[in-house]
Design an enzyme around this catalytic site. Structure first.
Site, PDB file in Angstrom:
ATOM      1  N   ASP A  96       0.847  -1.188   0.000  1.00  0.00           N
ATOM      2  CA  ASP A  96       0.000   0.000   0.000  1.00  0.00           C
ATOM      3  C   ASP A  96       0.884   1.240   0.000  1.00  0.00           C
ATOM      4  O   ASP A  96       1.696   1.428   0.908  1.00  0.00           O
ATOM      5  CB  ASP A  96      -0.888  -0.024   1.244  1.00  0.00           C
ATOM      6  CG  ASP A  96      -1.925   1.089   1.257  1.00  0.00           C
ATOM      7  OD1 ASP A  96      -1.791   2.045   0.467  1.00  0.00           O
ATOM      8  OD2 ASP A  96      -2.869   0.997   2.051  1.00  0.00           O
ATOM      9  N   ASP A 118      -5.298   8.359  -9.092  1.00  0.00           N
ATOM     10  CA  ASP A 118      -6.758   8.456  -9.016  1.00  0.00           C
ATOM     11  C   ASP A 118      -7.125   9.869  -8.567  1.00  0.00           C
ATOM     12  O   ASP A 118      -6.667  10.333  -7.522  1.00  0.00           O
ATOM     13  CB  ASP A 118      -7.286   7.434  -8.003  1.00  0.00           C
ATOM     14  CG  ASP A 118      -8.793   7.260  -8.094  1.00  0.00           C
ATOM     15  OD1 ASP A 118      -9.502   8.244  -8.376  1.00  0.00           O
ATOM     16  OD2 ASP A 118      -9.273   6.132  -7.861  1.00  0.00           O
ATOM     17  N   GLU A 192       1.071   3.852 -19.638  1.00  0.00           N
ATOM     18  CA  GLU A 192       0.003   3.291 -20.461  1.00  0.00           C
ATOM     19  C   GLU A 192      -1.165   4.274 -20.584  1.00  0.00           C
ATOM     20  O   GLU A 192      -1.717   4.484 -21.671  1.00  0.00           O
ATOM     21  CB  GLU A 192      -0.487   1.966 -19.859  1.00  0.00           C
ATOM     22  CG  GLU A 192       0.482   0.803 -20.023  1.00  0.00           C
ATOM     23  CD  GLU A 192       1.533   0.751 -18.905  1.00  0.00           C
ATOM     24  OE1 GLU A 192       2.366  -0.174 -18.921  1.00  0.00           O
ATOM     25  OE2 GLU A 192       1.522   1.631 -18.014  1.00  0.00           O
TER      26      GLU A 192
END
Length: 217
Positions: A96, A118, A192
């Site tokens: 994490d 995010d 990506e």
């Protein structure tokens, strides 16, 4: 980066402990010992499928790289790249990214990359953004004095929020790119996501920021 569950991912990761370090706490404060040199250490938090971190490690053999990712299926895809083309200056961590102080000692890291994190666009999720002040405090702890964060995103809202967060934290904003791919910036390694978004004509935002040297009074 979220991907569908990949069958056998956990087993693949577990079978390569020399590439995906399964006991990172053991190496806290001793990562250069693991690499066998005294080169600077750069980490990417949320490495996704590993295109950026493997590209950087290949381009800069004089730097040690560590890719951090919490989704095992994603880690396994990054691992595929490393198995195919081994890079002695790259290690992966399936951990994490919010618990970095468990794995890295104070001032052990030279630079951090945050790529296409995010955005957590809802206000109530602000504390989950990797550029929120609590994450910056952790980054500052593990980075050397005057250590840097290099941040890229396609999300204008997150970029604007991050610039304000960096500034409010007292960081030095060294350079800003509002349209990276049209800027003439050299040496960019695409992720990506970055290739996907830029192929659609979307802007890529980038900033380099530096923590102040608190060792000086």
């Amino acid at each position: 980066m979220r991907v569908r569950h990949r069958a056998g991912a956990a087993e693949l990761v577990a079978s390569h402990p020399n590439l995906v370090i399964n006991d990172p706490v053991k190496w806290k404060g001793k990562w250069n010992e693991l690499f066998g040199n005294t080169h600077p250490i750069h980490i990417e938090i949320g490495m996704g499928k590993g295109r950026f971190i493997t590209g950087m490690a290949k381009k800069h053999p004089e730097i040690n790289y560590i890719g951090v990712e919490m989704q095992v299926s994603v880690v396994s895809i990054a691992l595929d790249k490393l198995i195919e083309k081994p890079l002695p200056n790259l290690k992966l961590l399936h951990v994490d990214g919010s618990a970095l102080t468990e794995y890295f000692a104070d001032s052990e890291i030279d630079q951090i990359y945050l790529n296409f994190s995010d955005p957590w666009p809802k206000k109530r999720h602000e504390k989950r953004r990797l550029t929120y002040q609590s994450f910056l405090a952790v980054d500052e702890q593990i980075l050397r004095p005057k250590g840097e964060i290099h941040f890229k995103t396609d999300n204008q809202g997150l970029f604007e929020y991050s610039l304000a967060s960096f500034s409010q934290y007292g960081m030095i904003i060294k350079q800003v790119w509002l349209d990276l791919h049209q800027s003439g910036f050299e040496g960019n390694i695409l992720t990506e996501y970055e290739e996907k978004f830029s192929s659609k004509g979307e802007r890529i935002y980038r900033v380099e920021v530096q923590f102040p040297d608190k060792t000086k009074k």
